[in-house]
Design an enzyme around this catalytic site. Sequence first.
Site, PDB file in Angstrom:
ATOM      1  N   HIS A 108       9.407  -5.470   7.026  1.00 26.39           N
ATOM      2  CA  HIS A 108       8.232  -6.269   6.224  1.00 26.39           C
ATOM      3  C   HIS A 108       8.435  -6.566   4.980  1.00 26.39           C
ATOM      4  O   HIS A 108       7.650  -6.839   4.170  1.00 26.39           O
ATOM      5  CB  HIS A 108       6.993  -5.284   6.373  1.00 26.39           C
ATOM      6  CG  HIS A 108       6.565  -4.854   7.888  1.00 26.39           C
ATOM      7  ND1 HIS A 108       7.151  -3.772   8.552  1.00 26.39           N
ATOM      8  CD2 HIS A 108       5.649  -5.628   8.634  1.00 26.39           C
ATOM      9  CE1 HIS A 108       6.551  -3.609   9.762  1.00 26.39           C
ATOM     10  NE2 HIS A 108       6.001  -4.918   9.920  1.00 26.39           N
ATOM     11  N   ASP A 117     -17.020   0.928  -8.476  1.00 27.85           N
ATOM     12  CA  ASP A 117     -18.308   1.080  -7.801  1.00 27.85           C
ATOM     13  C   ASP A 117     -18.615   2.772  -7.764  1.00 27.85           C
ATOM     14  O   ASP A 117     -17.702   3.544  -7.773  1.00 27.85           O
ATOM     15  CB  ASP A 117     -18.385   0.536  -6.495  1.00 27.85           C
ATOM     16  CG  ASP A 117     -17.450   1.128  -5.562  1.00 27.85           C
ATOM     17  OD1 ASP A 117     -16.283   0.844  -5.513  1.00 27.85           O
ATOM     18  OD2 ASP A 117     -17.877   1.582  -4.693  1.00 27.85           O
ATOM     19  N   GLY A 174      -2.917  -2.764  -4.287  1.00 31.38           N
ATOM     20  CA  GLY A 174      -3.396  -2.922  -2.856  1.00 31.38           C
ATOM     21  C   GLY A 174      -3.331  -4.397  -2.595  1.00 31.38           C
ATOM     22  O   GLY A 174      -2.329  -4.941  -1.594  1.00 31.38           O
ATOM     23  N   GLU A 184     -11.208   6.203  -1.989  1.00 34.26           N
ATOM     24  CA  GLU A 184     -10.139   4.895  -1.927  1.00 34.26           C
ATOM     25  C   GLU A 184      -9.518   5.114  -0.574  1.00 34.26           C
ATOM     26  O   GLU A 184     -10.182   5.766   0.299  1.00 34.26           O
ATOM     27  CB  GLU A 184      -9.220   4.956  -3.117  1.00 34.26           C
ATOM     28  CG  GLU A 184      -8.407   6.216  -3.499  1.00 34.26           C
ATOM     29  CD  GLU A 184      -6.993   6.325  -2.429  1.00 34.26           C
ATOM     30  OE1 GLU A 184      -7.309   6.973  -1.701  1.00 34.26           O
ATOM     31  OE2 GLU A 184      -6.186   5.520  -2.627  1.00 34.26           O
TER      32      GLU A 184
END
Length: 234
Positions: free
Chosen positions: A4, A204, A20, A179
């Site tokens: 990958h 948040d 991310g 998370e």
Amino acid sequence: MSTHIAAKNGAIAETILLPGDPLRAKFIAENFLDNPVQYTAVRNIFGYTGLYKGKRVSVQGTGMGIPSISIYVNELFRDYGVQRAIRVGTAGALQPEIKLRDLVIALSASTDSGANNIRFGGRNYAPTAAFSLIRTAYDTAVSRGWQPWVGSVVSSDMFYTEDPGEWKLWAGFGCLAVEMEAAELYTLAAKYRREALTLLTISDSLVTGESSSAEERQNTFTRMMETALETAIS
Ligand code: HPA
């Protein structure tokens, strides 16, 4: 070249930052590193290597969630010899005293993920950050006047949970924030005998229901990045 990640041998630095979002990786490379060179774009998960204060540092997206970060971190540790990985991400606050844009250093990561259940056959493993990185990140943040929270977080497999009050269980056991990746990063670092850390900006709050604007996130993002980069080259 791994399944990958399309990088040549030696193209990835021993120290890597792991957001991310792959576009966040691009932004970090273009705004925080000198002479960034892109080494992979497989599946639009971008990776770059550049210099920070003269030292080689890479930055690569991981995608969201444990299955995704697991693929990239396995390949980075196993196939590219990465020694040190620092996740830079966002999290939802689980405690009332933790406010939007606060910086959290994840000492440990509890998880509801199936990954460690499969790996350890139902036994519980305690994914933990590298002490040396914790110490450097903490000292860096404090020396700049940004008081970070340091403690356990939860790495959840579900952003949209069936039970909207599920977070209260973790909150009741002192978890600071939720998370979706740290537990797998820490578990793989232990397996490969590497160092790992997770730095999180609170985006948040599950306690109050508020979330920060993109603009507000940008300032705190810079604080988190400076902490991560100083830790990376320490
Ligand atoms: N849940 C899970 N992951 C997150 C959250 C959240 O509320 N906020 C940022 N990452």
